[in-house]
Write a protein that holds these residues in place. Sequence first.
Motif, PDB file in Angstrom:
ATOM      1  N   LYS A  14       0.830  -1.205   0.000  1.00 13.30           N
ATOM      2  CA  LYS A  14       0.000   0.000   0.000  1.00 13.30           C
ATOM      3  C   LYS A  14       0.866   1.257   0.000  1.00 13.30           C
ATOM      4  O   LYS A  14       0.617   2.195  -0.763  1.00 13.30           O
ATOM      5  CB  LYS A  14      -0.928   0.017   1.214  1.00 13.30           C
ATOM      6  CG  LYS A  14      -2.096  -0.917   1.108  1.00 13.30           C
ATOM      7  CD  LYS A  14      -2.959  -0.836   2.366  1.00 13.30           C
ATOM      8  CE  LYS A  14      -4.167  -1.732   2.283  1.00 13.30           C
ATOM      9  NZ  LYS A  14      -4.996  -1.666   3.508  1.00 13.30           N
ATOM     10  N   SER A  17       2.728   1.668  -3.365  1.00  8.26           N
ATOM     11  CA  SER A  17       1.863   2.023  -4.497  1.00  8.26           C
ATOM     12  C   SER A  17       1.601   3.531  -4.573  1.00  8.26           C
ATOM     13  O   SER A  17       1.221   4.040  -5.627  1.00  8.26           O
ATOM     14  CB  SER A  17       0.537   1.271  -4.420  1.00  8.26           C
ATOM     15  OG  SER A  17      -0.263   1.760  -3.372  1.00  8.26           O
ATOM     16  N   GLN A  18       1.811   4.239  -3.477  1.00  9.86           N
ATOM     17  CA  GLN A  18       1.570   5.680  -3.444  1.00  9.86           C
ATOM     18  C   GLN A  18       2.806   6.512  -3.788  1.00  9.86           C
ATOM     19  O   GLN A  18       2.724   7.739  -3.843  1.00  9.86           O
ATOM     20  CB  GLN A  18       1.045   6.092  -2.064  1.00  9.86           C
ATOM     21  CG  GLN A  18      -0.276   5.439  -1.712  1.00  9.86           C
ATOM     22  CD  GLN A  18      -1.355   5.743  -2.734  1.00  9.86           C
ATOM     23  OE1 GLN A  18      -1.571   6.887  -3.099  1.00  9.86           O
ATOM     24  NE2 GLN A  18      -2.013   4.701  -3.205  1.00  9.86           N
ATOM     25  N   LYS A  23       4.208   5.122  -9.481  1.00  6.91           N
ATOM     26  CA  LYS A  23       3.286   5.732 -10.438  1.00  6.91           C
ATOM     27  C   LYS A  23       3.882   5.810 -11.841  1.00  6.91           C
ATOM     28  O   LYS A  23       3.185   6.080 -12.811  1.00  6.91           O
ATOM     29  CB  LYS A  23       2.839   7.097  -9.942  1.00  6.91           C
ATOM     30  CG  LYS A  23       1.977   6.982  -8.691  1.00  6.91           C
ATOM     31  CD  LYS A  23       1.507   8.333  -8.207  1.00  6.91           C
ATOM     32  CE  LYS A  23       0.866   8.286  -6.855  1.00  6.91           C
ATOM     33  NZ  LYS A  23      -0.279   7.487  -6.685  1.00  6.91           N
ATOM     34  N   THR A  41      -3.632   2.993 -17.029  1.00 11.32           N
ATOM     35  CA  THR A  41      -3.644   2.041 -15.923  1.00 11.32           C
ATOM     36  C   THR A  41      -2.281   2.014 -15.244  1.00 11.32           C
ATOM     37  O   THR A  41      -1.266   1.820 -15.902  1.00 11.32           O
ATOM     38  CB  THR A  41      -3.995   0.624 -16.426  1.00 11.32           C
ATOM     39  OG1 THR A  41      -5.213   0.683 -17.173  1.00 11.32           O
ATOM     40  CG2 THR A  41      -4.135  -0.344 -15.275  1.00 11.32           C
ATOM     41  N   THR A  42      -2.260   2.237 -13.946  1.00 11.83           N
ATOM     42  CA  THR A  42      -1.000   2.210 -13.198  1.00 11.83           C
ATOM     43  C   THR A  42      -0.925   0.956 -12.335  1.00 11.83           C
ATOM     44  O   THR A  42      -1.931   0.322 -12.059  1.00 11.83           O
ATOM     45  CB  THR A  42      -0.853   3.455 -12.287  1.00 11.83           C
ATOM     46  OG1 THR A  42      -1.947   3.487 -11.374  1.00 11.83           O
ATOM     47  CG2 THR A  42      -0.811   4.733 -13.100  1.00 11.83           C
ATOM     48  N   GLY A  44      -0.963  -1.309  -9.287  1.00 10.14           N
ATOM     49  CA  GLY A  44      -1.767  -1.176  -8.079  1.00 10.14           C
ATOM     50  C   GLY A  44      -1.215  -1.981  -6.915  1.00 10.14           C
ATOM     51  O   GLY A  44      -0.260  -2.750  -7.053  1.00 10.14           O
ATOM     52  N   VAL A  45      -1.846  -1.802  -5.793  1.00 11.64           N
ATOM     53  CA  VAL A  45      -1.472  -2.531  -4.573  1.00 11.64           C
ATOM     54  C   VAL A  45      -1.469  -4.035  -4.842  1.00 11.64           C
ATOM     55  O   VAL A  45      -0.561  -4.751  -4.431  1.00 11.64           O
ATOM     56  CB  VAL A  45      -2.444  -2.197  -3.416  1.00 11.64           C
ATOM     57  CG1 VAL A  45      -2.168  -3.066  -2.207  1.00 11.64           C
ATOM     58  CG2 VAL A  45      -2.382  -0.731  -3.058  1.00 11.64           C
ATOM     59  N   GLU A  46      -2.499  -4.511  -5.538  1.00 12.99           N
ATOM     60  CA  GLU A  46      -2.614  -5.943  -5.802  1.00 12.99           C
ATOM     61  C   GLU A  46      -1.454  -6.480  -6.634  1.00 12.99           C
ATOM     62  O   GLU A  46      -0.991  -7.600  -6.425  1.00 12.99           O
ATOM     63  CB  GLU A  46      -3.952  -6.271  -6.479  1.00 12.99           C
ATOM     64  CG  GLU A  46      -4.164  -5.667  -7.847  1.00 12.99           C
ATOM     65  CD  GLU A  46      -4.647  -4.223  -7.867  1.00 12.99           C
ATOM     66  OE1 GLU A  46      -5.031  -3.757  -8.946  1.00 12.99           O
ATOM     67  OE2 GLU A  46      -4.631  -3.546  -6.821  1.00 12.99           O
ATOM     68  N   HIS A  47      -0.953  -5.674  -7.569  1.00  5.84           N
ATOM     69  CA  HIS A  47       0.178  -6.107  -8.396  1.00  5.84           C
ATOM     70  C   HIS A  47       1.467  -6.148  -7.570  1.00  5.84           C
ATOM     71  O   HIS A  47       2.233  -7.109  -7.647  1.00  5.84           O
ATOM     72  CB  HIS A  47       0.358  -5.162  -9.588  1.00  5.84           C
ATOM     73  CG  HIS A  47      -0.836  -5.092 -10.469  1.00  5.84           C
ATOM     74  ND1 HIS A  47      -1.683  -4.016 -10.466  1.00  5.84           N
ATOM     75  CD2 HIS A  47      -1.342  -5.975 -11.365  1.00  5.84           C
ATOM     76  CE1 HIS A  47      -2.651  -4.231 -11.344  1.00  5.84           C
ATOM     77  NE2 HIS A  47      -2.472  -5.424 -11.899  1.00  5.84           N
TER      78      HIS A  47
END
Length: 112
Positions: A14, A17-18, A23, A41-42, A44-47
């Motif tokens: 998390k 990802s920020q 990004k 599409t960037t 994400g947390v899941e990736h």
Amino acid sequence: LNETKFDEYLQFSKALSQTKHAKQFISLHNNDNHGMRFGYTTIGVEHILTIRLYCSESNLCTAFRKSFYENENEKTHYQKFYWFGRFLHEAVQYLGKEFHGNEKHSGKNIYV
């Protein structure tokens, strides 16, 4: 992998990802099946979480890889690893950056 360790990986993902660095990982292709849009599409947390788990948890990685060969029933593989495999595929295929052997690498790695 226990719940505490998973939560550590999740919190790390998390936070990462920020970051400005994360990004920069944007989709280089369109793909309607994966909802990927070129330049939009960037990662994400899941990736990030999936890559972190794949690289850090050898038992999970081994089970995932074995599932391709041991399950004659394709449905069984997808029931166990659908989202894990999908996020890993998206991260590498659509959001990853290609490095060549002759390029200098800054030593920074988004996934470590």
